[in-house]
Design an enzyme around this catalytic site. Structure first.
Site, PDB file in Angstrom:
ATOM      1  N   SER A  26      -3.346  -7.599   3.629  1.00  0.00           N
ATOM      2  CA  SER A  26      -3.348  -7.421   4.990  1.00  0.00           C
ATOM      3  C   SER A  26      -3.486  -8.624   5.703  1.00  0.00           C
ATOM      4  CB  SER A  26      -4.257  -6.410   5.375  1.00  0.00           C
ATOM      5  OG  SER A  26      -3.834  -5.335   4.576  1.00  0.00           O
TER       6      SER A  26
ATOM      7  N   LYS B 255     -15.737  -6.756   7.293  1.00  0.00           N
ATOM      8  CA  LYS B 255     -14.530  -7.518   7.496  1.00  0.00           C
ATOM      9  C   LYS B 255     -13.968  -7.600   8.961  1.00  0.00           C
ATOM     10  CE  LYS B 255     -11.772  -6.954   3.238  1.00  0.00           C
ATOM     11  NZ  LYS B 255     -10.545  -6.639   2.619  1.00  0.00           N
TER      12      LYS B 255
ATOM     13  N   ARG C  59      -2.568  -6.305  -8.084  1.00  0.00           N
ATOM     14  CA  ARG C  59      -1.412  -7.130  -7.784  1.00  0.00           C
ATOM     15  C   ARG C  59      -1.330  -8.351  -8.710  1.00  0.00           C
ATOM     16  NH1 ARG C  59      -2.909  -8.419  -1.905  1.00  0.00           N
ATOM     17  NH2 ARG C  59      -4.927  -8.063  -3.091  1.00  0.00           N
TER      18      ARG C  59
ATOM     19  N   HIS D 102       0.700  -1.107  -0.118  1.00  0.00           N
ATOM     20  CA  HIS D 102       0.016  -0.064   0.110  1.00  0.00           C
ATOM     21  C   HIS D 102       0.945   1.121  -0.062  1.00  0.00           C
ATOM     22  CE1 HIS D 102      -3.078  -2.741   2.422  1.00  0.00           C
ATOM     23  NE2 HIS D 102      -3.695  -2.410   1.312  1.00  0.00           N
TER      24      HIS D 102
HETATM   25  N1  COA Z   1      -0.390  -4.167  -1.479  1.00  0.00           N
HETATM   26  C1  COA Z   1      -0.577  -5.041  -0.513  1.00  0.00           C
HETATM   27  N2  COA Z   1      -1.884  -5.665  -0.321  1.00  0.00           N
HETATM   28  C2  COA Z   1      -2.970  -4.759  -0.980  1.00  0.00           C
HETATM   29  C3  COA Z   1      -2.714  -3.801  -2.076  1.00  0.00           C
HETATM   30  C4  COA Z   1      -1.404  -3.438  -2.130  1.00  0.00           C
HETATM   31  N3  COA Z   1      -1.150  -2.316  -2.964  1.00  0.00           N
HETATM   32  N4  COA Z   1      -3.949  -3.564  -2.605  1.00  0.00           N
HETATM   33  C5  COA Z   1      -4.860  -4.235  -2.120  1.00  0.00           C
HETATM   34  N5  COA Z   1      -4.355  -5.049  -1.019  1.00  0.00           N
HETATM   35  C6  COA Z   1      -4.919  -6.134  -0.259  1.00  0.00           C
HETATM   36  C7  COA Z   1      -5.342  -5.611   1.236  1.00  0.00           C
HETATM   37  O1  COA Z   1      -4.549  -5.498   1.967  1.00  0.00           O
HETATM   38  C8  COA Z   1      -6.725  -6.323   1.280  1.00  0.00           C
HETATM   39  O2  COA Z   1      -6.287  -7.566   1.913  1.00  0.00           O
HETATM   40  P1  COA Z   1      -7.011  -8.460   2.738  1.00  0.00           P
HETATM   41  O3  COA Z   1      -8.340  -8.906   2.061  1.00  0.00           O
HETATM   42  O4  COA Z   1      -6.325  -9.728   3.021  1.00  0.00           O
HETATM   43  O5  COA Z   1      -7.264  -7.541   4.098  1.00  0.00           O
HETATM   44  C9  COA Z   1      -7.055  -6.743   0.016  1.00  0.00           C
HETATM   45  O6  COA Z   1      -5.921  -6.569  -1.011  1.00  0.00           O
HETATM   46  C10 COA Z   1      -8.335  -5.914  -0.694  1.00  0.00           C
HETATM   47  O7  COA Z   1      -8.388  -4.835   0.305  1.00  0.00           O
HETATM   48  P2  COA Z   1      -8.518  -3.222  -0.090  1.00  0.00           P
HETATM   49  O8  COA Z   1      -7.747  -2.766  -1.265  1.00  0.00           O
HETATM   50  O9  COA Z   1      -8.218  -2.581   1.191  1.00  0.00           O
HETATM   51  O10 COA Z   1     -10.036  -3.070  -0.566  1.00  0.00           O
HETATM   52  P3  COA Z   1     -11.234  -3.478   0.353  1.00  0.00           P
HETATM   53  O11 COA Z   1     -11.975  -4.696  -0.291  1.00  0.00           O
HETATM   54  O12 COA Z   1     -11.144  -3.707   1.704  1.00  0.00           O
HETATM   55  O13 COA Z   1     -12.022  -2.238   0.260  1.00  0.00           O
HETATM   56  C11 COA Z   1     -13.161  -0.667  -1.381  1.00  0.00           C
HETATM   57  C12 COA Z   1     -12.154  -1.538  -1.314  1.00  0.00           C
HETATM   58  C13 COA Z   1     -12.889   0.425  -0.156  1.00  0.00           C
HETATM   59  C14 COA Z   1     -12.621   0.314  -2.602  1.00  0.00           C
HETATM   60  C15 COA Z   1     -14.510  -0.950  -1.726  1.00  0.00           C
HETATM   61  O14 COA Z   1     -14.794  -2.023  -0.695  1.00  0.00           O
HETATM   62  C16 COA Z   1     -15.581   0.138  -1.446  1.00  0.00           C
HETATM   63  O15 COA Z   1     -15.460   0.981  -2.390  1.00  0.00           O
HETATM   64  N6  COA Z   1     -16.393   0.013  -0.618  1.00  0.00           N
HETATM   65  C17 COA Z   1     -17.301   0.822  -0.355  1.00  0.00           C
HETATM   66  C18 COA Z   1     -18.755   0.776  -0.775  1.00  0.00           C
HETATM   67  C19 COA Z   1     -18.746   0.976  -2.209  1.00  0.00           C
HETATM   68  O16 COA Z   1     -18.768   1.905  -2.473  1.00  0.00           O
HETATM   69  N7  COA Z   1     -19.252  -0.065  -2.955  1.00  0.00           N
HETATM   70  C20 COA Z   1     -19.406   0.022  -4.532  1.00  0.00           C
HETATM   71  C21 COA Z   1     -18.151  -0.107  -5.103  1.00  0.00           C
HETATM   72  S1  COA Z   1     -18.383  -0.185  -6.762  1.00  0.00           S
END
Ligand code: COA
Length: 168
Positions: free
Chosen positions: A128, A41, A90, A17
């Site tokens: 994460s 989550k 990724r 990140h």
């Molecule tokens: N390096 C390491 N890990 C990464 C990464 C990176 N560059 N990019 C993503 N990840 C990992 C995260 O650690 C996380 O791991 P985990 O599942 O083991 O915890 C996973 O990828 C996905 O996490 P993240 O990128 O934080 O996404 P999320 O699913 O938690 O949240 C949002 C994504 C916030 C964009 C999405 O849920 C959202 O928009 N929610 C709001 C509701 C909404 O508007 N919905 C409509 C969307 S169309």
């Protein structure tokens, strides 16, 4: 002014990140790390703890801000007056999933674009939950998260273990 929102749960923020945030801060005038208050989550760290950790490791980047949000991402993006959503990619599978989300977000607000950021190949296996798992079994995580976050994660997991024992 170009303003990007980099949203996520960040439980905790990883070096993957941080790589995206640092690169993005060189491209955009302002980068908002949007921390989703995502109870679905069942995060290990509270919103405040996650915000504090991210602020600490990004304190040397002047154009990065950390703000938490609830609900729809696009509402938050508009509230912040941002014009870009940043998502780190990724793997190919992740790209397909993110592409669908980008299309959905475009339907909600056509003026906001989603940009995909290729992650550093060193961190393509890092997430994460992977970091939390490795730490829970006493593994070394300092290659995957900043030192200060590693310390807080080990402490948090110890606290949790203690509480679980006391609750038995
Ligand atoms: N390096 C390491 N890990 C990464 C990464 C990176 N560059 N990019 C993503 N990840 C990992 C995260 O650690 C996380 O791991 P985990 O599942 O083991 O915890 C996973 O990828 C996905 O996490 P993240 O990128 O934080 O996404 P999320 O699913 O938690 O949240 C949002 C994504 C916030 C964009 C999405 O849920 C959202 O928009 N929610 C709001 C509701 C909404 O508007 N919905 C409509 C969307 S169309």
């Amino acid at each position: 002014m170009s303003k990007a929102v980099y949203p996520g749960t960040f439980d905790p923020l990883t070096r993957g990140h941080l790589y995206v945030i640092r690169r993005a801060a060189k491209i955009f005038d302002s980068v908002i790390v949007g921390l989703l208050n995502n109870s679905a989550k069942n995060p290990l760290f509270s919103v405040q703890e996650r915000m504090d950790m991210i602020r600490e490791v990004t304190s040397d980047i002047p154009n990065v801000e950390v703000v938490s949000f609830d609900g729809l991402l696009m509402h938050f993006v508009l509230e912040q007056k941002a014009n870009v959503i940043l998502r780190g990619i990724r793997t190919g599978t992740e790209f397909e999933f993110e592409l669908m989300n980008a299309h959905a977000n475009k339907k909600i607000e056509p003026e906001v674009d989603t940009l995909f950021f290729p992650c550093d190949s060193d961190f393509s296996c890092v997430s994460s939950s992977m970091v939390r798992d490795v730490a829970a079994y006493g593994g070394e995580i300092r290659d995957f998260v900043p030192e200060s976050i590693a310390e807080k994660l080990y402490l948090k997991l110890e606290e949790k273990k203690k509480q679980e024992k006391e609750g038995q």
